[in-house]
Design an enzyme around this catalytic site. Structure first.
Site, PDB file in Angstrom:
ATOM      1  N   GLU A  35       4.846   3.135 -16.615  1.00  0.00           N
ATOM      2  CA  GLU A  35       5.232   3.308 -15.213  1.00  0.00           C
ATOM      3  C   GLU A  35       6.073   2.106 -14.783  1.00  0.00           C
ATOM      4  O   GLU A  35       5.639   0.971 -14.882  1.00  0.00           O
ATOM      5  CB  GLU A  35       3.973   3.408 -14.348  1.00  0.00           C
ATOM      6  CG  GLU A  35       4.270   3.846 -12.948  1.00  0.00           C
ATOM      7  CD  GLU A  35       3.016   4.134 -12.138  1.00  0.00           C
ATOM      8  OE1 GLU A  35       2.023   3.399 -12.284  1.00  0.00           O
ATOM      9  OE2 GLU A  35       3.032   5.093 -11.345  1.00  0.00           O
ATOM     10  N   CYS A  40       3.978   6.922  -6.760  1.00  0.00           N
ATOM     11  CA  CYS A  40       3.167   7.164  -7.962  1.00  0.00           C
ATOM     12  C   CYS A  40       3.551   8.445  -8.689  1.00  0.00           C
ATOM     13  O   CYS A  40       3.494   8.513  -9.902  1.00  0.00           O
ATOM     14  CB  CYS A  40       1.684   7.155  -7.613  1.00  0.00           C
ATOM     15  SG  CYS A  40       1.310   8.151  -6.176  1.00  0.00           S
ATOM     16  N   LYS A  77      -9.174  -1.971   2.385  1.00  0.00           N
ATOM     17  CA  LYS A  77      -8.583  -3.187   1.808  1.00  0.00           C
ATOM     18  C   LYS A  77      -7.138  -2.848   1.487  1.00  0.00           C
ATOM     19  O   LYS A  77      -6.839  -2.252   0.450  1.00  0.00           O
ATOM     20  CB  LYS A  77      -9.347  -3.566   0.529  1.00  0.00           C
ATOM     21  CG  LYS A  77      -9.337  -5.041   0.191  1.00  0.00           C
ATOM     22  CD  LYS A  77      -7.976  -5.661  -0.003  1.00  0.00           C
ATOM     23  CE  LYS A  77      -7.420  -5.413  -1.392  1.00  0.00           C
ATOM     24  NZ  LYS A  77      -6.027  -5.918  -1.512  1.00  0.00           N
ATOM     25  N   GLU A  99      -6.749   7.717  -7.521  1.00  0.00           N
ATOM     26  CA  GLU A  99      -5.394   8.230  -7.737  1.00  0.00           C
ATOM     27  C   GLU A  99      -4.602   7.110  -8.389  1.00  0.00           C
ATOM     28  O   GLU A  99      -4.345   6.082  -7.775  1.00  0.00           O
ATOM     29  CB  GLU A  99      -4.751   8.650  -6.415  1.00  0.00           C
ATOM     30  CG  GLU A  99      -3.473   9.441  -6.641  1.00  0.00           C
ATOM     31  CD  GLU A  99      -2.422   9.149  -5.610  1.00  0.00           C
ATOM     32  OE1 GLU A  99      -2.757   8.961  -4.439  1.00  0.00           O
ATOM     33  OE2 GLU A  99      -1.244   9.092  -6.011  1.00  0.00           O
TER      34      GLU A  99
HETATM   35  P1  ADP Z   1      -0.047  -2.514  -8.212  1.00  0.00           P
HETATM   36  O1  ADP Z   1       0.094  -3.035  -9.613  1.00  0.00           O
HETATM   37  O2  ADP Z   1       0.795  -1.341  -7.931  1.00  0.00           O
HETATM   38  O3  ADP Z   1      -0.016  -3.576  -7.164  1.00  0.00           O
HETATM   39  P2  ADP Z   1      -2.892  -2.486  -8.113  1.00  0.00           P
HETATM   40  O4  ADP Z   1      -3.795  -1.501  -8.743  1.00  0.00           O
HETATM   41  O5  ADP Z   1      -2.898  -3.884  -8.636  1.00  0.00           O
HETATM   42  O6  ADP Z   1      -1.477  -1.839  -8.156  1.00  0.00           O
HETATM   43  O7  ADP Z   1      -3.174  -2.581  -6.549  1.00  0.00           O
HETATM   44  C1  ADP Z   1      -3.630  -1.527  -5.735  1.00  0.00           C
HETATM   45  C2  ADP Z   1      -4.683  -2.051  -4.787  1.00  0.00           C
HETATM   46  O8  ADP Z   1      -5.799  -2.494  -5.573  1.00  0.00           O
HETATM   47  C3  ADP Z   1      -4.264  -3.263  -3.971  1.00  0.00           C
HETATM   48  O9  ADP Z   1      -4.858  -3.192  -2.674  1.00  0.00           O
HETATM   49  C4  ADP Z   1      -4.833  -4.427  -4.746  1.00  0.00           C
HETATM   50  O10 ADP Z   1      -5.066  -5.568  -3.942  1.00  0.00           O
HETATM   51  C5  ADP Z   1      -6.144  -3.830  -5.231  1.00  0.00           C
HETATM   52  N1  ADP Z   1      -6.724  -4.462  -6.436  1.00  0.00           N
HETATM   53  C6  ADP Z   1      -6.089  -5.136  -7.430  1.00  0.00           C
HETATM   54  N2  ADP Z   1      -6.964  -5.564  -8.355  1.00  0.00           N
HETATM   55  C7  ADP Z   1      -8.191  -5.159  -7.960  1.00  0.00           C
HETATM   56  C8  ADP Z   1      -9.517  -5.265  -8.504  1.00  0.00           C
HETATM   57  N3  ADP Z   1      -9.766  -5.897  -9.652  1.00  0.00           N
HETATM   58  N4  ADP Z   1     -10.530  -4.693  -7.828  1.00  0.00           N
HETATM   59  C9  ADP Z   1     -10.307  -4.026  -6.679  1.00  0.00           C
HETATM   60  N5  ADP Z   1      -9.099  -3.905  -6.117  1.00  0.00           N
HETATM   61  C10 ADP Z   1      -8.033  -4.451  -6.733  1.00  0.00           C
END
Ligand code: ADP
Length: 411
Positions: free
Chosen positions: A314, A214, A105, A180
């Site tokens: 961050e 990161c 994903k 991570e």
């Molecule tokens: P950032 O704030 O750097 O975008 P995220 O943790 O939101 O970091 O995003 C990292 C990945 O996790 C992306 O692929 C995002 O679509 C996915 N993501 C965000 N929210 C969720 C969730 N609740 N469950 C699973 N995946 C998620």
């Protein structure tokens, strides 16, 4: 090995797609060729390493005992937008090496290189259905993958807040996890360091990929006796960087990925000023030809205190916080005064100082007189809120396997 060759043949296109999609300079995305190909080679070599052991036992009678390895099953790879061209391989490589299948994903802001790679995998002969890509929003597609009872393991890279959601979702079927997460890594410069290396090293530890990394060394601890001179050189270096069109080969820093990210970074810049940090360089959105894009000047705050918001949270943008310290004990105390523990670095010519910091910094990686180097065979991981599960090396591959012990009655 066939995957290696197909990716090699198509790397120019992949690099271009990554630059178009997330704004990283084309020279940077092209330079990942070696890292990606070496990573694929490394995972290819690990296909020979998925083995158990025959172990002597003290059971009463005649028994042979051994361990076997088996693929964990379906691995969900949820990856961020800051470098999918590379980060997808931690999942795809290990899945192919162990006989798992993967559902990737990608982040909603940068999915193109993952989609194209999936096509190239088919071209290389990977059977359909082995590596799958599901695009979509994190809260929808990501959350569905994390909660799906048919998924056995999640390899996640992203924010600590989302990492917590993934942990909760994993409870449904005891999913194995590798996380991570965020970082606020300390980069510690001692007065006896080779400053010709430390100045560009410390600058690019944050400015590389416009700070969207990161393990960026965003808390830059500089020994007080050289602070003024160091900041001066850092500012000079920052000003020499060319910010602009990612497709221009002379560009060193591209834009931030999105308007949301720009607003977030600019928000932290104003918080830094409000909390009393001195703005030594940058802090503005770029104007002129670049006004329409999400470009921001390389930004340096000096006289930052480790308790300020810009030193605690961050930012994920090209913002350095310079924090002075007097001696190694103080540097260590401040370096570890964070909820994160992803990376850290020390620049010094003293073995004594180096070893003290190397042992003392509570982070998954410590760089000495360098920053940000990652090797697929060595790997990296996190302490504290930066996550768990080693990424890279044999342990990473092990995470995609179940171990089983077998006891054979010989009579
Ligand atoms: P950032 O704030 O750097 O975008 P995220 O943790 O939101 O970091 O995003 C990292 C990945 O996790 C992306 O692929 C995002 O679509 C996915 N993501 C965000 N929210 C969720 C969730 N609740 N469950 C699973 N995946 C998620």
């Amino acid at each position: 090995m066939k995957v290696h060759d197909v990716i090699d043949e198509n790397f120019e296109e992949l690099a271009l797609l990554e630059s178009l999609d997330m704004g990283s300079p084309i020279t940077r995305t092209q330079s990942f060729r070696k890292f990606v190909l070496q990573g694929i080679m490394y995972f290819a070599s690990q296909t020979m390493n998925c083995m158990g052991q025959t172990i002597p036992n003290s059971l009463p009678g005649r028994f042979t005992t051994m361990t076997l390895k088996a693929p964990v099953g379906v691995v969900g790879g949820i990856i961020p937008w800051n470098g999918p061209l590379m980060s997808q391989w931690w999942v795809i490589g290990a899945a192919l090496a162990t006989g798992c299948t993967a559902v990737i994903k990608p982040a909603e802001d940068a999915s193109l290189t993952v989609l194209r790679t999936a096509e190239l995998l088919i071209q290389a002969g990977v059977p359909e259905g082995v590596v799958n890509v599901v695009t979509g929003l994190g809260s929808e597609a990501g959350a569905a993958l994390a909660a799906h009872p048919g998924v056995d393991r999640i390899a996640f890279t992203g924010s600590t807040a989302t990492g917590r959601e993934i942990i909760k979702a994993s409870a449904v079927n005891m999913k194995r996890l590798q996380l991570e997460l965020g970082g606020k890594s300390p980069d510690v410069i001692f007065a006896d360091a080779d400053l010709d290396k430390a100045v560009p090293g410390a600058a690019m530890a944050v400015f590389s990929n416009t700070g969207q990394v990161c393990y960026a060394g965003t808390r830059l601890f500089v020994q007080r006796s050289i602070q003024e001179a160091f900041v001066e050189r850092l500012v000079e270096f920052g000003k020499s960087l060319k910010v602009g069109d990612p497709l221009d080969p002379s560009t060193q820093l591209g834009p931030l990925i999105s308007e949301r990210q720009l607003e977030r970074v600019m928000g932290y810049v104003s918080i830094g000023g409000n909390e009393g940090a001195s703005l030594a360089a940058g802090g503005n959105r770029l104007q002129g030809d670049l006004a329409g894009g999400y470009f921001i000047e390389p930004t340096i705050f000096s006289n930052v205190s480790n308790s300020m918001t810009i030193a605690r949270e961050e930012i994920f943008g090209p913002v350095i916080s310079v924090i002075p310290f007097d001696d190694a004990d103080e540097a260590l105390r401040l370096a570890n005064d964070t909820e994160y523990g992803l990376g850290g670095a020390v620049w010094t010519s003293s073995v004594k100082t180096m070893t003290k910091m190397m042992h003392g910094i509570k982070a998954g990686t410590v760089w000495v007189n360098c920053y940000g180097l990652v090797d697929p065979a060595v790997g990296f991981g996190g302490y504290k809120h930066s996550g768990y599960g080693w990424k890279g090396g044999p342990q990473h591959v092990e995470g995609f396997l179940y171990q089983k012990s077998v006891c054979i009655n010989e009579d």
